[in-house]
Write an enzyme that holds these catalytic residues in place. Structure first.
Site, short mmCIF file in Angstrom:
data_model
loop_
_atom_site.label_atom_id
_atom_site.label_comp_id
_atom_site.label_asym_id
_atom_site.label_seq_id
_atom_site.Cartn_x
_atom_site.Cartn_y
_atom_site.Cartn_z
N HIS A 221 35.42 49.77 39.28
CA HIS A 221 34.14 49.15 38.91
C HIS A 221 34.46 47.91 38.07
O HIS A 221 35.42 47.91 37.31
CB HIS A 221 33.26 50.13 38.13
CG HIS A 221 33.87 50.57 36.83
ND1 HIS A 221 34.00 51.88 36.45
CD2 HIS A 221 34.42 49.85 35.82
CE1 HIS A 221 34.59 51.94 35.28
NE2 HIS A 221 34.86 50.74 34.86
N HIS B 278 44.44 47.53 35.10
CA HIS B 278 43.91 46.31 34.50
C HIS B 278 43.97 46.39 32.98
O HIS B 278 43.97 47.48 32.41
CB HIS B 278 42.49 45.98 34.97
CG HIS B 278 41.38 46.95 34.67
ND1 HIS B 278 41.36 48.25 35.11
CD2 HIS B 278 40.22 46.79 33.98
CE1 HIS B 278 40.24 48.84 34.72
NE2 HIS B 278 39.53 47.98 34.01
N GLU C 185 41.34 54.13 33.04
CA GLU C 185 40.14 54.59 33.75
C GLU C 185 40.50 55.34 35.04
O GLU C 185 39.65 56.03 35.61
CB GLU C 185 39.25 53.41 34.11
CG GLU C 185 38.60 52.74 32.90
CD GLU C 185 37.75 51.55 33.28
OE1 GLU C 185 36.99 51.07 32.43
OE2 GLU C 185 37.84 51.07 34.44
C1 DHB Z 1 36.48 44.43 34.14
C2 DHB Z 1 36.94 45.69 34.53
C3 DHB Z 1 36.37 46.85 34.00
O1 DHB Z 1 36.77 48.12 34.30
C4 DHB Z 1 35.31 46.74 33.11
O2 DHB Z 1 34.75 47.89 32.69
C5 DHB Z 1 34.87 45.50 32.69
C6 DHB Z 1 35.45 44.34 33.22
C7 DHB Z 1 37.06 43.20 34.73
O3 DHB Z 1 38.10 43.24 35.40
O4 DHB Z 1 36.45 42.13 34.56
FE FE Z 2 35.71 49.69 33.13
#
Ligand code: DHB
Ligand code: FE
Length: 279
Positions: A12, A192, A239
């Protein structure tokens, strides 16, 4: 008894909500991501789930740092979305399935999971993204039960504990005296990191090993501590615990029906997986 049809796990990102609102599905940046959903749409049209149990992490909309449950289960008749500060248009409310919520809460507490129960709960992009991706242009053919796992405020629950939670949720759904058709969702990951010196960090090799493990060796990621997961997948990459819980709900053996992996979407390695229980 209720039946678990399968599990859908997806990344997400708030930007997905903006891309949907701006109809950017055919834009070269977004196309490889949105095209990955076509097999899932076909599967949903065939399987027609009634309820979605969603493992997700709130990002500060419903719980903030002052009050942070490790595991929280929604038991609300309705879940509203609200402004998270990302400039994403808000979506229509989701209908809850309070009967399944209370059945899950009862079964999980009997199995020694100390839960927070929420009869009011705002839901953020971690719920709206997967539902919008599953049902483009439609207002929610499924009722939902949100299961929130803390990945925001340390200390976090271990991968081992999240796997056990997923297994217990799976057993509870299968023991629910209902003819409901249930889909389990995992919303988060993959690798990420949004902040700090490693902002923008993505680990393709680890993501692909993790995706493969869900099919052939689903407990593989439970060997890692939270610190190891952060090192391998990034601060927000933890996550992926949502994927682990969703996979565990399917039981010992599962088959993969579809997988997509594409990077980056915003700062995130985006993954999508559709699995069915094999037993
Ligand atoms: C992003 C990824 C995430 O899981 C989130 O909760 C908020 C932003 C992103 O990559 O921009
Ligand atoms: Fe997130």
């Amino acid at each position: 008894m209720a039946r678990i049809l399968g599990a859908i796990a997806t990344s997400h990102v708030p930007a997905i909500g903006r891309a949907i609102a701006s109809q950017l599905q055919q834009d070269p940046y977004w196309k490889p991501f949105f095209d990955g959903w076509a097999p899932v749409h076909r599967w949903l049209a065939e399987q027609r789930p009634d309820v979605a149990v969603v493992f997700y992490n709130d990002h500060g909309l419903n719980f903030f740092l002052d009050k942070m449950p490790t595991f929280a289960v929604g038991a609300a008749p309705e879940y509203r979305n609200a402004d998270e500060g990302w400039g994403i248009p808000q979506v229509l409310p989701f209908t809850g399935d309070t009967a399944l919520s209370w059945h899950l809460i009862d079964a999980l507490i009997r199995q020694d999971f100390d839960l927070t129960t929420c009869q009011e709960m705002l839901v953020d992009h971690a719920i709206t993204n997967p539902l919008q991706l599953m049902y483009p242009g439609q207002a929610w053919p499924v009722r939902i039960v949100p299961v929130c796992i803390n990945t925001v405020q340390f200390p976090l629950p271990s991968a081992r504990r999240c796997y056990a939670l997923g297994e217990a949720v799976g057993r509870a759904i299968r023991s629910w005296d209902s003819d409901a058709r249930v889909v389990v969702l995992g919303s988060g990951g993959l690798s990420h990191q949004l902040d700090g010196q490693r902002a923008g960090f993505i680990n393709r090799d680890f993501d692909l090993a993790f995706l493969e493990s869900l099919v052939h060796d689903p407990r593989w990621a439970t060997q890692f501590s939270t610190a190891e997961l952060v090192e391998k997948a990034g601060t927000q990459g933890v996550e992926l615990l949502m994927w682990l819980a969703a996979r565990a709900a399917l039981g010992e053996r599962a088959t993969q029906l579809h997988r997509n992996y594409h990077l980056p979407i915003s700062n995130t390695a985006s993954g999508l997986m559709l699995m069915e229980p094999a037993d």
